[in-house]
Design an enzyme around this catalytic site. Sequence first.
Site, PDB file in Angstrom:
ATOM      1  N   ASN A 219     -75.287   2.225 101.000  1.00 39.92           N
ATOM      2  CA  ASN A 219     -76.547   2.103 100.274  1.00 39.92           C
ATOM      3  C   ASN A 219     -77.047   0.672 100.451  1.00 39.92           C
ATOM      4  OD1 ASN A 219     -78.627   1.989  98.443  1.00 39.92           O
ATOM      5  ND2 ASN A 219     -77.332   2.144  96.626  1.00 39.92           N
TER       6      ASN A 219
ATOM      7  N   LYS B 213     -79.803  -0.637  99.523  1.00 40.76           N
ATOM      8  CA  LYS B 213     -80.659  -1.086  98.411  1.00 40.76           C
ATOM      9  C   LYS B 213     -81.909  -1.798  98.957  1.00 40.76           C
ATOM     10  CE  LYS B 213     -76.495  -1.361  95.693  1.00 40.76           C
ATOM     11  NZ  LYS B 213     -75.816  -1.884  94.537  1.00 40.76           N
TER      12      LYS B 213
ATOM     13  N   HIS C 207     -78.586   6.999  91.257  1.00 40.20           N
ATOM     14  CA  HIS C 207     -77.856   5.738  91.325  1.00 40.20           C
ATOM     15  C   HIS C 207     -78.008   4.989  89.998  1.00 40.20           C
ATOM     16  CE1 HIS C 207     -76.649   1.704  92.467  1.00 40.20           C
ATOM     17  NE2 HIS C 207     -75.953   2.288  93.431  1.00 40.20           N
TER      18      HIS C 207
ATOM     19  N   GLU D 186     -78.540   2.034  89.285  1.00 37.26           N
ATOM     20  CA  GLU D 186     -79.678   1.100  89.199  1.00 37.26           C
ATOM     21  C   GLU D 186     -80.973   1.857  88.909  1.00 37.26           C
ATOM     22  OE1 GLU D 186     -78.930  -0.834  92.945  1.00 37.26           O
ATOM     23  OE2 GLU D 186     -77.088  -1.658  92.091  1.00 37.26           O
TER      24      GLU D 186
ATOM     25  N   GLU E 273     -69.410   6.519  90.387  1.00 43.49           N
ATOM     26  CA  GLU E 273     -69.571   5.070  90.483  1.00 43.49           C
ATOM     27  C   GLU E 273     -69.539   4.458  89.086  1.00 43.49           C
ATOM     28  OE1 GLU E 273     -71.701   3.805  94.294  1.00 43.49           O
ATOM     29  OE2 GLU E 273     -73.250   4.390  92.891  1.00 43.49           O
TER      30      GLU E 273
ATOM     31  N   GLY F 114     -71.234  -3.890  92.319  1.00 43.69           N
ATOM     32  CA  GLY F 114     -71.755  -5.224  92.628  1.00 43.69           C
ATOM     33  C   GLY F 114     -71.102  -6.326  91.817  1.00 43.69           C
TER      34      GLY F 114
ATOM     35  N   SER G 228     -67.712  -1.778  94.431  1.00 43.25           N
ATOM     36  CA  SER G 228     -67.002  -2.915  95.029  1.00 43.25           C
ATOM     37  C   SER G 228     -65.905  -2.499  96.012  1.00 43.25           C
ATOM     38  CB  SER G 228     -66.438  -3.822  93.932  1.00 43.25           C
ATOM     39  OG  SER G 228     -67.495  -4.354  93.154  1.00 43.25           O
TER      40      SER G 228
HETATM   41  C1  PEP Z   1     -73.507   0.868  94.902  1.00 46.23           C
HETATM   42  O1  PEP Z   1     -74.475   0.212  94.558  1.00 46.23           O
HETATM   43  O2  PEP Z   1     -73.589   2.099  95.043  1.00 46.23           O
HETATM   44  C2  PEP Z   1     -72.251   0.166  95.120  1.00 46.23           C
HETATM   45  C3  PEP Z   1     -71.148   0.867  95.159  1.00 46.23           C
HETATM   46  O3  PEP Z   1     -72.345  -1.201  95.265  1.00 46.23           O
HETATM   47  P1  PEP Z   1     -71.144  -2.210  95.569  1.00 46.23           P
HETATM   48  O4  PEP Z   1     -70.307  -1.609  96.667  1.00 46.23           O
HETATM   49  O5  PEP Z   1     -71.792  -3.479  95.994  1.00 46.23           O
HETATM   50  O6  PEP Z   1     -70.365  -2.346  94.303  1.00 46.23           O
END
Ligand code: PEP
Length: 250
Positions: A9, A11, A95, A97, A167, A173, A213
């Site tokens: 992703n 973003k 997601h 966000e 997630e 993040g 992460s």
């Molecule tokens: C995400 O935004 O779906 C995500 C998993 O981000 P990150 O890997 O940076 O934690």
Amino acid sequence: MRQKIVAGNWKMNKNSEETEDLINELIDKLPTDLETTVIIAPTFVNLASAVDHTEFTHIRVAAQNMHQAEGGAFTGEISADMLKSIGVDIVIIGHSERRAYFHETDALLANKVETALKHDMTVIFCFGEELKDRSTKSHFNIVENQLRDGLFNLPESAWANIVLAYEPVWAIGTGETATPEQAQEMHEFIREIVRKQYGSTIADTVSILYGGSVKPDNAREIFSKPDVDGGLIGGAALKADDFVAIAEAI
Ligand code: PEP
């Protein structure tokens, strides 16, 4: 058979030239005999060129979002038909966000899923608890409700086009990762509630990705867990070497 999937992703990162560069690097570096399905999700404006650039590769292209309506007066929005018309047939929905910053509710997300499926798209459906939910031990309840409200109104036939992405919001993040054991515990729970609702064929074939992460140095251990079928990757998807290492870790 469950599919092994690694999805990046991107973003709101990478302009047009950077998108092209990263795709070229991925094409060079991803082993051609990889059995894992590799998906990238650049921004809307770069989707068409991403589809062109990946045409003769095994990289697939997804959108990060879409609107639930078929079309009309929704300034700034993108429809399923528009995505399909440029060759995008995968979409990330829900997601964290989008849920947090754009106030997307479970009911709205259920609507988006329904529209995407009507257009024969594959949906990567994201969900996961916040830190406060885990500290109050309500994380299983939260996750179950997100799934019920977002997806459990679907008919069995729709599940061939659903990929689940667990997630935990506290791990996105932040550099904080769920331990492989925490990921497995939740993935097993998710598979069991899908089993109770839809039966074993669907529960045993739906892919459940972990996101939060994931990096080259922790991917192998997380992906080794029996109910983890791959990952949804944010930050590490922006560097070809890291993303390729993660894809190879499955
Ligand atoms: C995400 O935004 O779906 C995500 C998993 O981000 P990150 O890997 O940076 O934690």
